[in-house]
Write a protein that holds these residues in place. Structure first.
Motif: not given
Length: 381
Positions: A173-199
């Protein structure tokens, strides 16, 4: 290509650009009238967070915020979050951010009505059955990175600040009830975080794909997840406002987290203790240790990774796949060694003990022993 869809696997997912506007509907569908938004310190004052709080307030949901969350969240962060949740009379959580905000938000909702300490619910055997399932509050998950996939996970990673160990806390039951996956929210990520999270997403897919455990559904998801990272992570890194690449990376992150039900392996068994001891970024650490683990596992995964290489359009079988990992790390500016990440005089014995205790080591294709894991740690240095 328009990336907008409603999915029901593995939970209700509202996927698409701009869909953070549906936060009030998501709360209503989850039965949340007084949410607490949990995020990390770095996100607390950013426009994407302010806008979400504005949307909550406009819908009569208040704008309660808790952001005292460390990059590797621990039980002190959890205690502080629970105090705010209880004092505010909240009935659910909006977990907002990268892995740290999502993981801690899920734990606040999970622990709000429990009487036992959080460590009693570690992912060991049937320990999850100790929890009072009826007391678990609902969670809405809003990822702002494309990496951990914690928004579709049934567990959180919590660091024990006293012992410097990362623990996996699990309950269905830790699984979230609803996910909002909005790619616009990821646009401002610092480049190093885009890289590290992507890997991180790539590591989840790679380790799940390589795990010897029988789970063909996860196998297929892991394979396509790796392809999405290969095709889209360099694009998202080099052109941060490429929403098509961002959307595909958000999908890959969720796919990695679904796939690793099949198991993880030595990459995570190493990066968990290294991150707990030295505070390194989890996904970046995964990327740094990835090639050494591929060499370590080669006798068991050579044929399987040759198949993956063919699907990914990489020539040269295992060797081609191995070279690709080095090339994408270099292209993304990932540090070449642990020393470059600031881990200059590591406590090898502590890393070894942590790796062999980590639940991830059970999914590695080659059994991790004291001897061969010590040699692997030496190879990393």
């Amino acid at each position: 290509m328009s990336h907008a869809a409603n999915w029901s696997y593995p939970t209700a997912i509202r996927f698409g650009a701009g869909r953070i506007a549906e936060i009030a509907e998501a709360c209503a569908s989850a039965g949340i009238a007084k949410p607490l938004l949990v995020t990390d310190r770095g996100l607390a004052d950013l426009p994407i967070t302010t806008r979400t709080l504005d949307l909550m307030q406009a819908a009569g949901l208040g704008r309660a915020l808790f952001s005292q969350v460390d990059p590797n969240p621990n039980e002190a962060n959890l205690k502080a979050g629970l105090a705010v949740f209880r004092a505010g009379g909240h009935d659910g959580v909006i977990a907002f951010g990268g892995g740290s905000g999502l993981d801690l938000g899920k734990m606040v909702a999970f622990m709000a009505g429990q009487t036992r300490p959080v460590w009693d619910f570690e992912d060991v055997g049937d320990w999850w059955t100790r929890a009072d399932a009826a007391a678990i509050r609902p969670t809405i998950a809003v990822p702002t990175t494309a990496g951990t996939g914690s928004e579709v996970g049934r567990a959180s990673v919590l660091t024990n600040a006293a012992t410097h160990e990362k623990k996996i806390i699990f309950h269905p039951k830790v699984l979230p009830s609803v996910v909002i996956a909005d790619p616009e929210l990821t646009v401002g990520m610092p480049r190093a975080i885009t890289a590290g999270t992507g890997m991180d997403a790539f590591a989840h897919c790679l380790e799940a794909y390589s795990s010897p455990i029988y789970h063909p559904m996860s196998q297929g998801i892991a394979l396509e997840g790796m392809r999405l990272v290969k095709e889209n992570l360099p694009r998202a890194f080099e052109a941060p406002d490429d929403l098509d690449a961002r959307a595909n990376m958000m999908s890959a992150a969720m796919m990695g987290a679904v796939a690793f039900q099949k198991g993880l392996g030595a990459i995570h068994a190493l990066s968990h203790p290294i991150g707990a001891l030295y505070g390194t970024h989890h996904g970046t650490t995964n990327a740094v240790v990835m090639q050494a683990v591929l060499r370590f596992n080669r006798p068991a995964v050579e044929a399987r990774l040759a198949q993956a290489a063919a699907y990914l359009g990489i020539a040269g079988g295992f060797d081609g796949f191995y070279a690709f990992v080095g090339e994408i790390n270099a292209r993304l500016g990932i540090p070449g060694t642990l020393a470059e990440m600031g881990v200059t005089a590591p406590d090898k014995a502590a890393i070894l003990d942590g790796a062999l205790k980590d639940p991830s080591c059970g999914g590695n294709p080659i059994e991790m022993t004291r001897e061969n894991t010590a040699a692997l740690i030496d190879a990393l240095m």
